[in-house]
Design an enzyme around this catalytic site. Structure first.
Site, short mmCIF file in Angstrom:
data_model
loop_
_atom_site.label_atom_id
_atom_site.label_comp_id
_atom_site.label_asym_id
_atom_site.label_seq_id
_atom_site.Cartn_x
_atom_site.Cartn_y
_atom_site.Cartn_z
N ARG A 145 12.65 -38.00 -20.41
CA ARG A 145 13.84 -38.03 -19.83
C ARG A 145 13.75 -38.45 -18.42
NH1 ARG A 145 15.61 -32.15 -21.72
NH2 ARG A 145 13.26 -31.98 -21.59
N GLY A 190 7.60 -35.61 -30.10
CA GLY A 190 7.99 -34.76 -29.18
C GLY A 190 6.94 -34.74 -27.83
N ASP A 236 7.76 -36.00 -19.03
CA ASP A 236 8.95 -35.65 -19.78
C ASP A 236 9.73 -36.90 -20.13
OD1 ASP A 236 11.67 -35.02 -20.30
OD2 ASP A 236 11.30 -32.97 -19.68
N ASP A 255 -0.48 -26.26 -40.33
CA ASP A 255 -0.02 -27.49 -39.86
C ASP A 255 -0.77 -28.72 -40.64
OD1 ASP A 255 2.01 -27.45 -37.92
OD2 ASP A 255 0.70 -28.06 -36.47
N HIS A 266 7.63 -37.95 -36.08
CA HIS A 266 7.78 -36.72 -35.13
C HIS A 266 7.37 -37.00 -33.73
CE1 HIS A 266 7.34 -32.25 -34.72
NE2 HIS A 266 6.86 -32.56 -33.60
N GLY A 281 12.74 -37.88 -30.88
CA GLY A 281 13.24 -38.49 -31.96
C GLY A 281 14.79 -38.15 -32.24
N GLU A 282 15.02 -36.94 -31.86
CA GLU A 282 16.32 -36.17 -32.08
C GLU A 282 17.29 -36.46 -31.03
OE1 GLU A 282 15.91 -32.02 -32.82
OE2 GLU A 282 14.07 -32.38 -34.37
N ARG A 332 2.75 -19.65 -38.24
CA ARG A 332 2.36 -20.94 -38.24
C ARG A 332 1.17 -20.94 -37.63
NH1 ARG A 332 3.97 -25.43 -33.54
NH2 ARG A 332 3.17 -27.22 -34.97
N GLY A 374 11.84 -33.70 -30.33
CA GLY A 374 12.52 -33.78 -28.95
C GLY A 374 13.03 -35.01 -28.75
P1 ADP Z 1 6.90 -30.18 -28.50
O1 ADP Z 1 6.04 -31.20 -28.98
O2 ADP Z 1 6.48 -29.44 -27.11
O3 ADP Z 1 7.81 -29.14 -29.61
P2 ADP Z 1 9.73 -31.28 -28.13
O4 ADP Z 1 9.78 -31.69 -29.72
O5 ADP Z 1 10.64 -30.15 -27.52
O6 ADP Z 1 8.17 -31.01 -27.85
O7 ADP Z 1 9.64 -32.77 -27.53
C1 ADP Z 1 9.79 -32.80 -26.08
C2 ADP Z 1 9.94 -34.15 -25.61
O8 ADP Z 1 11.38 -34.48 -25.89
C3 ADP Z 1 10.01 -34.23 -24.13
O9 ADP Z 1 9.22 -35.73 -23.97
C4 ADP Z 1 11.55 -34.64 -23.64
O10 ADP Z 1 11.39 -35.34 -22.52
C5 ADP Z 1 11.94 -35.17 -24.84
N1 ADP Z 1 13.47 -35.22 -24.86
C6 ADP Z 1 14.12 -33.89 -24.99
N2 ADP Z 1 15.58 -34.20 -24.74
C7 ADP Z 1 15.57 -35.43 -24.52
C8 ADP Z 1 16.68 -36.39 -24.01
N3 ADP Z 1 17.84 -36.05 -24.12
N4 ADP Z 1 16.51 -37.79 -23.85
C9 ADP Z 1 15.15 -38.05 -23.96
N5 ADP Z 1 14.02 -37.41 -24.29
C10 ADP Z 1 14.33 -36.02 -24.39
#
Ligand code: ADP
Length: 382
Positions: free
Chosen positions: A266, A191, A264, A129, A189, A314-315, A72, A312
């Site tokens: 969460r 995250g 974060d 990317d 997307h 979105g999923e 990547r 993160g």
């Molecule tokens: P990156 O951009 O570093 O690849 P990710 O796609 O892993 O990041 O996304 C990270 C984000 O996803 C963080 O803000 C995290 O809080 C959020 N996240 C992960 N699990 C949950 C959850 N169960 N509920 C809410 N947000 C979450």
């Protein structure tokens, strides 16, 4: 490849600093975690290769089974609109894009060069990317600055997370059972870094990240869109250098800077449940920002068939998806609350009701699969 089966996956952490270690998981087996002295990327890759060949944890009998390595690479500038087999010219071109991605491209090159040293005869492929967004029309990628800044400094919107947007848009079309050429999709997307993309007929026509990775919606520690004159004002008032302002924009803003709690989501959701006002503000700004982009991109594409959520947040955050979809009912999105609550941790599917004119979906991203597919195709066709 070409069966698209994951044989093993892994991660090397803290290369060149204390506490380095490697994690390796052979599919359907236990994870091996090894603390080791890993001073550089060449040593890291040697551990990776050794583990792939290991009697117990390994998945290959000999190195000759390894067909290629896919990388990547964050920035391909205007030069790369698709993945390429890496040769000296490509390495030079990635190097020329270092001013556009000073943190990422040197790291990506380090990996490529280390692999070349370790296995000089192994073909390597770069997957960019930025490549997916090279289809954006000029009206979408130009900024309203004097044209000379485009020609002199390549100052334009590039966009990022292209591999993810590409995968999610294609998977959305597959799930809808329609040719992607006939669909107008907005991919979200979300995250630590986030971007939203308008995918019309399978090509990116606009995206919320730009020249760099700060604009668009608010992110973990990045600000999203800000009036640039405010930044100039703050810099003047506080005697700040460009590097200091860059730090504020990339590392001290977004969820973290607004809430003072965490980057974060969460933690933000937890604080919000306890009635924290700033955490509530972060959530409101986030979903408002996402909804505005979806609305703007529906206008940009003169229509909308589906909105897809990935990465993160979105999923895994039903609450973010629900609040965004609430804004979008005027476009014809009929939300399904029960389905939405059920889709977390890598689950895929619809979060709109069956006959919803505009669909909403959760599609876990899979950038590794796109990298593997592109690598296989390029090497196979050589
Ligand atoms: P990156 O951009 O570093 O690849 P990710 O796609 O892993 O990041 O996304 C990270 C984000 O996803 C963080 O803000 C995290 O809080 C959020 N996240 C992960 N699990 C949950 C959850 N169960 N509920 C809410 N947000 C979450």
């Amino acid at each position: 490849m070409p069966q698209e089966k994951v044989a093993a996956k892994g991660l090397v952490e803290r290369i060149g600093i204390e506490g380095s270690r490697i994690k390796h998981t052979k599919t359907d087996s236990d994870t091996t975690v090894k603390d080791a002295n890993i001073p550089n990327h060449k040593v890291a890759l040697k551990y990776v290769v050794d583990l792939l060949l290991d009697g117990d944890a390994g998945v290959m009998k000999s190195l000759s089974e390894l067909g290629a390595a896919g990388h990547r690479v964050v920035h391909g500038g205007e030069k790369f609109a698709s993945s390429v087999v890496i040769d000296d010219d490509v390495i030079q071109a990635i190097d020329e894009c270092v001013p556009l991605a000073p943190l990422h491209n040197p790291a990506n090159l380090t990996g490529i060069k280390a692999m070349k040293e370790l296995l000089p005869d192994l073909p390597q492929v770069a997957v960019f990317d930025t490549a997916f967004h090279q289809t954006m029309p000029q009206k979408a990628y130009m900024y309203g600055l004097p044209y000379r800044y485009y020609t002199t400094y390549k100052g334009r919107r590039y966009g990022f997370h292209g591999t993810s947007h590409y995968y999610v848009a294609h998977r959305t079309a597959e799930l809808m059972g329609k040719p992607i050429e006939e669909l107008k999709i907005v991919t979200c997307h979300l995250g630590n870094g986030s971007s939203i993309t308008a995918v019309n007929g399978g090509v990116s026509v606009d995206t919320s990240l730009g020249f760099g990775t700060v604009p668009g919606i608010i992110m973990g520690t990045r600000s999203g869109d800000v009036d640039p004159t405010l930044l100039l004002h703050i810099m003047e008032q506080e005697g700040m250098s460009p590097a200091e302002m860059s730090h504020v924009l990339h590392k001290e803003s977004g969820f973290w800077g607004l809430s003072g709690i965490s980057s974060d989501l969460r933690d933000i959701e937890e604080a919000m449940e306890k009635g924290n006002e700033r955490a509530t503000l972060v959530m409101e700004m986030l979903v408002y920002g996402i909804a505005k982009f979806v609305g703007a991109y529906a206008a940009a594409m003169k229509g909308l068939d589906a909105v897809a959520f990935t990465a993160g947040i979105g999923e895994n955050s039903p609450i973010v998806r629900e609040k965004v979809c609430e804004y979008l009912s005027f476009l014809g999105l009929r939300f399904d609350r029960a389905k939405n609550e059920a889709l977390i941790r890598g689950k895929e599917g619809y979060i709109s009701i069956k006959d919803s004119p505009v669909k909403a979906l959760v599609v876990p991203t899979n950038e590794e699969l796109v990298i593997a597919r592109d690598t296989f195709e390029l090497i196979d066709n050589r």
